[in-house]
Design a protein around this motif. Structure first.
Motif: not given
Length: 594
Positions: A287, A194, A254-255, A248-252
């Protein structure tokens, strides 16, 4: 019950990053019907305003990628001198909108596919019939029926949906005899980022980080060395996730990346180690920009040895030249340097066989997900190279549609046609040279130079040419005239000098070669058109003393033209009128016809 709409087309491209965008445009320009499905509101993928990675490609002088990529770059110089991302987004959008054969579906996520299983030609066992996308803005499903599909989604969404064979992770060095340190294959990849961007102002500006920001010190930045005053500082090393699953771990992830990004800006603003009191945080991406996930398995898999040994492929359709730039899976928290950087013999050859599936009969792919090993991907993945892959897929798809054949048939029976189509559209193929017709070669010409009809459309060491001997330098208003017996002229090919090395632009090398900018300083330069590029020209035909103006272009922003003429003539005349510089000298690299 939500609405569902149905569209039939020749080619459906999934993913509107630079590879998918050029694939769609390339195919549409050949007259076939294209649907471009993209799950984001803006085009460009990692190059868009949502992620903001600049477009990189082959290293070295004279290796700049041309074709559609150069068209976009020149249009951006003309319309976007301050490198505004708002304008950049509209330029990419405009390039798709202007193609009447493209149906664009933005905010539309590919989510399902219907397939046939069977024994198809060339040992393929699967054929895609339709894909379904969900458009969140309209709450509508789209079912796309197509003869051919292209996965340019980056993550290869069609692999799990249709059973396309793929790989993910690092190969053991022994599998392909590659020069890597990976002795046992694993699931690790490069990570994602990011990005942040700063803007220098005239005022003192404070920064108060969120309470959840990652606390960082000088020790965390060993071997990274932030420098907001450098044109090259785009914070690419704010990277995580290669040691986890980048899908699978993109959202974690991203945080965690947002915490890392805000913590980095806090360190730059508040550590006292930088002259940053008048800098503002101009952008923080929510993103993640991905570098690697699934890679499809094609008829051929490109390896690090192919690149390092400069293998020349008979089915060459693109070239690369970025270093073997492999990022360590631990990313920002990897101790030591964050990446390897081994030079490659730029330009190296990329084969067509790596761009279509080995088990799905009607599936192409273009982008960072083509058929290649992890180590080869560390070079090929950059966006300018990916855009060349997209352009090749678009042309191959058009051949397959018009010939009612499969992607593999194009390799077996139509590869010369594919290569010629690409070269006609100003795509450089290092092992090939554009063929000049005997009609042109045997015609009388009024200048004392043969350079404009030698099929070499750029200066390059491959041709033993440089900027001083690759073109004819015409005076403003000079007429370059071919004279021949009365005959029908089918096509005309013209190439002007767009200063591929960008020597005539302002600023540092970084500023000159990239279409977008990372950090904005108060003294960041405004861009301009390359001074060598022809600004105005006329193309005139003559028959029995009667002249016909075939084309007159004002404010030209294109390097290359391949024009359908289809007129009976006995003379063909090119008149360069003006350039974008301050003198009356206009380089003409190619002017030929058939």
């Amino acid at each position: 019950m939500l609405n569902k709409k149905y569209i039939d087309c020749d080619l459906c491209v999934v993913g509107g990053g630079m590879a998918g965008l050029t694939a769609a445009i390339s195919a549409a320009r050949e007259g076939i019907k294209v649907v471009l499905m993209h799950e984001r509101p803006v085009l460009g993928g990692n190059a868009s305003s949502e992620i903001r990675m600049w477009i990189c490609g082959a290293k070295g002088r004279d290796n700049r990628e041309t074709g559609i990529m150069e068209e976009i770059a020149l249009e951006n110089l003309y319309r976007n001198p301050t490198k505004s991302y708002a304008v950049w987004d509209t330029i990419l959008y405009d390039f798709v909108r202007r193609e009447e054969n493209i149906t664009l579906l933005l905010n539309c996520t590919c989510m399902d596919a219907t397939i046939d299983r069977g024994n198809f030609a060339y040992n393929r066992d699967t054929r895609i019939n339709t894909i379904t996308g969900y458009q969140m803005t309209t709450q509508c499903f789209y079912e796309i029926k197509a003869k051919l599909f292209c996965d340019s989604s980056g993550d290869s969404i069609l692999a799990p949906l249709c059973g396309g064979e793929f790989r993910m992770g690092r190969e053991a060095s022994s599998e392909f005899n590659e020069n890597t340190q990976v002795k046992v294959s694993d699931d690790m990849t490069m990570g994602m980022s990011c990005l942040i961007q700063g803007r220098e102002t005239n005022n003192e500006i404070s920064y108060i980080p969120p309470s959840w920001s990652t606390q960082l010190t000088e020790k965390n930045f060993e071997n990274r060395n932030p420098n907001i005053y450098s044109d090259y500082e785009n914070f690419w090393y704010l990277e995580l996730g290669g040691d986890r699953n980048t899908i699978n771990d993109t959202e974690i992830l991203r945080d965690e990346l947002i915490c890392l990004a805000t913590g980095t800006w806090d360190y730059i603003k508040n550590s006292g180690n930088f002259n940053s009191s008048k800098w503002d945080l101009d952008f923080l991406g929510f993103l993640p920009g991905k570098r690697e996930s699934r890679r499809m398995c094609g008829e051929y898999m490109i390896t690090q040895k192919d690149i390092s040994n400069k293998t020349v492929f008979e089915d060459e359709v693109a070239f690369g030249g970025w270093p073997l730039d492999d990022h360590f899976p631990g990313g920002f928290y990897h101790k030591g340097v964050p990446n390897t950087n081994y030079s490659t013999p730029a330009p190296y050859s990329i084969p067509y066989r790596a761009l279509y599936s080995k088990n799905v009969e009607n599936l192409f792919f273009a982008g960072r997900n083509i058929s290649m090993t992890h180590t080869a991907m560390s070079s090929i993945r950059v966006m300018a190279t990916c855009s060349l892959l997209g352009e090749a897929v678009g042309k191959a798809a058009s051949i397959a549609i018009k010939s009612s054949c499969t992607p593999h048939d194009v390799y077996l029976n139509k590869i010369d046609l594919l290569q010629n189509l690409l070269m006609n559209e100003d795509c450089f193929l290092p092992s090939k040279k554009r063929k000049i017709s005997s009609l042109c070669l045997n015609s009388e010409i009024n200048i004392n130079s043969e350079v404009i009809r030698n099929g070499q459309d750029r200066a390059h060491s491959i041709y033993n040419t440089d900027e001083n001997n690759c073109s004819y330098i015409a005076n403003s208003g000079e007429q370059i005239c071919y004279k021949f017996k009365k005959t029908e002229v089918s096509t005309v090919h013209i190439v002007f000098c767009s200063d591929l090395n960008r020597d005539t632009l302002p600023g540092s090398v970084c500023e000159r070669v990239h279409s977008t900018r990372a950090n904005h300083r108060l003294d960041s330069p405004q861009m301009c058109m390359p001074k060598t590029l022809c600004k105005e020209f006329k193309l005139v035909g003559e028959l029995d003393g009667n002249r016909y103006e075939l084309l007159h272009v004002l404010n030209n922003r294109k390097r290359s033209y391949h024009l359908d003429i289809n007129k009976t003539l006995d003379k063909l005349i090119l008149i360069p009128v003006d350039n974008w510089g301050n003198d009356d000298k206009i380089p003409v690299i190619s002017f030929d016809f058939c």
